[in-house]
Design an enzyme around this catalytic site. Structure first.
Site, PDB file in Angstrom:
ATOM      1  N   ASP A  48      -2.686   8.686 -23.872  1.00 53.27           N
ATOM      2  CA  ASP A  48      -3.975   9.283 -24.229  1.00 53.27           C
ATOM      3  C   ASP A  48      -3.770  10.728 -24.725  1.00 53.27           C
ATOM      4  O   ASP A  48      -4.314  11.118 -25.761  1.00 53.27           O
ATOM      5  CB  ASP A  48      -4.908   9.251 -23.013  1.00 53.27           C
ATOM      6  CG  ASP A  48      -6.260   9.871 -23.283  1.00 53.27           C
ATOM      7  OD1 ASP A  48      -7.094   9.218 -23.921  1.00 53.27           O
ATOM      8  OD2 ASP A  48      -6.473  11.036 -22.887  1.00 53.27           O
ATOM      9  N   LYS A  64      -4.293  12.457 -28.564  1.00 49.08           N
ATOM     10  CA  LYS A  64      -5.080  13.678 -28.780  1.00 49.08           C
ATOM     11  C   LYS A  64      -4.248  14.749 -29.478  1.00 49.08           C
ATOM     12  O   LYS A  64      -4.759  15.454 -30.354  1.00 49.08           O
ATOM     13  CB  LYS A  64      -5.631  14.184 -27.444  1.00 49.08           C
ATOM     14  CG  LYS A  64      -6.700  13.250 -26.866  1.00 49.08           C
ATOM     15  CD  LYS A  64      -7.008  13.596 -25.429  1.00 49.08           C
ATOM     16  CE  LYS A  64      -8.117  12.729 -24.850  1.00 49.08           C
ATOM     17  NZ  LYS A  64      -8.243  12.871 -23.402  1.00 49.08           N
TER      18      LYS A  64
HETATM   19  N1  HSE Z   1      -9.457   9.455 -19.799  1.00 43.54           N
HETATM   20  C1  HSE Z   1      -9.631  10.620 -20.584  1.00 43.54           C
HETATM   21  C2  HSE Z   1      -9.177  11.831 -19.785  1.00 43.54           C
HETATM   22  C3  HSE Z   1     -11.086  10.743 -20.962  1.00 43.54           C
HETATM   23  O1  HSE Z   1      -9.008  11.686 -18.572  1.00 43.54           O
HETATM   24  O2  HSE Z   1      -8.980  12.892 -20.357  1.00 43.54           O
HETATM   25  C4  HSE Z   1     -11.371  11.817 -21.957  1.00 43.54           C
HETATM   26  O3  HSE Z   1     -10.731  11.589 -23.174  1.00 43.54           O
END
Ligand code: HSE
Length: 401
Positions: A199, A203
């Protein structure tokens, strides 16, 4: 009489329902800001939503939304790449702006979707995809437009930052902290993308594209998550004068781009160290501007909904022909993570004298019981490990100084 901006929400989960709630709660303020009332005309969801006040607007067929000329902004909160990508592309081609929090789609297909938005004179906006509620991406389009950016360091995942903070502050176990993050609505439906660093990698790819225009897509080869972090890492970081945080970095020199996501020792005097719990922080080395940092709630229903709403207003207000945001596919290979010159903290079992001339420069941060904790700056991992041949390396972590 004040006009109406009709929107459709795709996906009525945590974020989608948050958008509806905040639109209602801030109705007057939003109407004043926009000069129009924002009306939710449709909500696409698997459920019929009869247990909510939106039952009369629930649809299951995306074509209903696509074919309604009154809908000018589609908010995609579905998550995952499909059908999110197909629906977004169809909406843009139908002349509707699309606003999303879906970093997976942006990181993978942002170049195609932005090109489609430009061709069709509409906008594809994704402020909520990075940094939750932090107003970050619009800053790249506006205030940072003339700056030569050389590096971005970010704590970009609220779930892992929450877990690491709990492990540090309360000596919580990993699993307990993860369950708490899930309960608070920070974690992904499948939290493996949070834990593995995927994740945060998506980003940082989006931020790199915002800074330099080239979107790196593909697997997160240079990505290490937090599942191996233990209290021993915390103790090591504390001896070095820092704390363990999952840091995503993009650094650019000419056409050489390094991307990395890994647990790092963030030194206490670095402003990123202030981001604890669900907070995210992004530090940008912005040329003449110097370092600038953005800080705020990186996940959660209402912060993320606020970012989505800021994009709804931007989509409604600005014509796409004014400076469209565009990404190209990044054309060069990434720098091999082992060759990237950056900073490291390491713990070695040896006497100071044994280090001799092995390292060009280093600083001893702590020494006890025959173990040295060192900081080595501007060196590649490969060179560092070669220099330590024959010495027992107990810990090695990237440092953010
Ligand atoms: N799962 C992601 C986080 C949500 O914990 O940052 C926000 O993008």
């Amino acid at each position: 009489m004040i006009g109406i901006l009709n929107i459709a929400i795709l996906g009525f989960g945590n974020i989608g329902s948050g958008v509806a709630e905040v639109l209602e709660r801030n109705r007057t303020k939003i109407a004043e800001a926009l000069g129009e009332n924002v009306a939710i005309r449709y909500i696409l969801d698997k459920r019929d939503l009869s247990d909510t006040i939106y039952g009369d607007r629930a649809v299951r067929d995306f074509d209903v939304i696509l074919k309604d000329p009154e809908v000018s902004v589609v908010c995609e909160m579905l998550g995952g790449t499909q059908p999110a990508f197909d629906y977004s592309m169809a909406a843009l081609r139908a002349g509707k702006s699309v606003v999303t929090s879906n970093k997976e789609v942006v990181a993978r297909f942002g170049d195609l979707l932005l090109a489609a938005a430009k061709e069709n004179g509409v906008r594809y906006l994704f402020e909520a995809s990075v940094g939750g509620g932090i107003p970050l991406l619009h800053a790249f389009d506006d205030s940072l437009r003339g700056c030569v950016i050389s590096r971005i360091d970010g704590i970009l995942n609220g779930t892992t930052n929450y877990i690491l903070t709990r492990m540090h502050d309360c000596a919580s176990g990993f699993e307990d902290a993860l369950q708490e993050a899930r309960r608070l609505g920070y974690a992904e439906a499948n939290p493996s993308a949070d834990i593995s660093g995927a994740d945060a990698f998506r980003k940082i790819c989006i931020l790199a594209a915002m800074a330099w225009g080239g979107l790196v897509s593909g697997d997160a080869a240079c990505c290490e998550g937090i599942s191996a972090v233990t209290q021993e890492h915390n103790a090591f970081a504390s001896r070095c004068g820092g704390t363990v945080k999952l840091v995503a970095t993009a650094a650019r020199e000419e056409e050489l781009l390094s991307l990395s996501v890994s647990p790092c020792v963030v030194m206490d005097d670095n402003p990123l160290s202030a981001a604890s719990g669900v907070f995210n922080a992004v530090k940008i080395a912005a040329g003449d501007l110097g370092d600038v940092m953005f800080y705020g709630m990186g996940a959660g229903k209402y912060p993320t909904a606020s970012a989505v709403i800021s994009d709804i207003l931007a989509a409604a207000e600005k014509k796409a022909s004014e400076r469209p945001r565009l990404f190209t596919a990044y054309p060069y290979p990434l720098v091999d993570p082992a060759e990237w010159r950056t900073d490291y903290c390491l713990s070695v079992r040896c006497h100071r004298d044994a280090l001799g001339e092995r390292l060009p420069a280093y600083c001893v941060l702590h020494e006890a019981d025959g173990v040295l904790d060192l900081l080595c700056e501007d060196i590649s991992k490969k060179t560092l490990l070669e220099a330590m041949a024959g010495i027992e390396v107990l810990m090695l972590m990237r440092a953010v100084v």
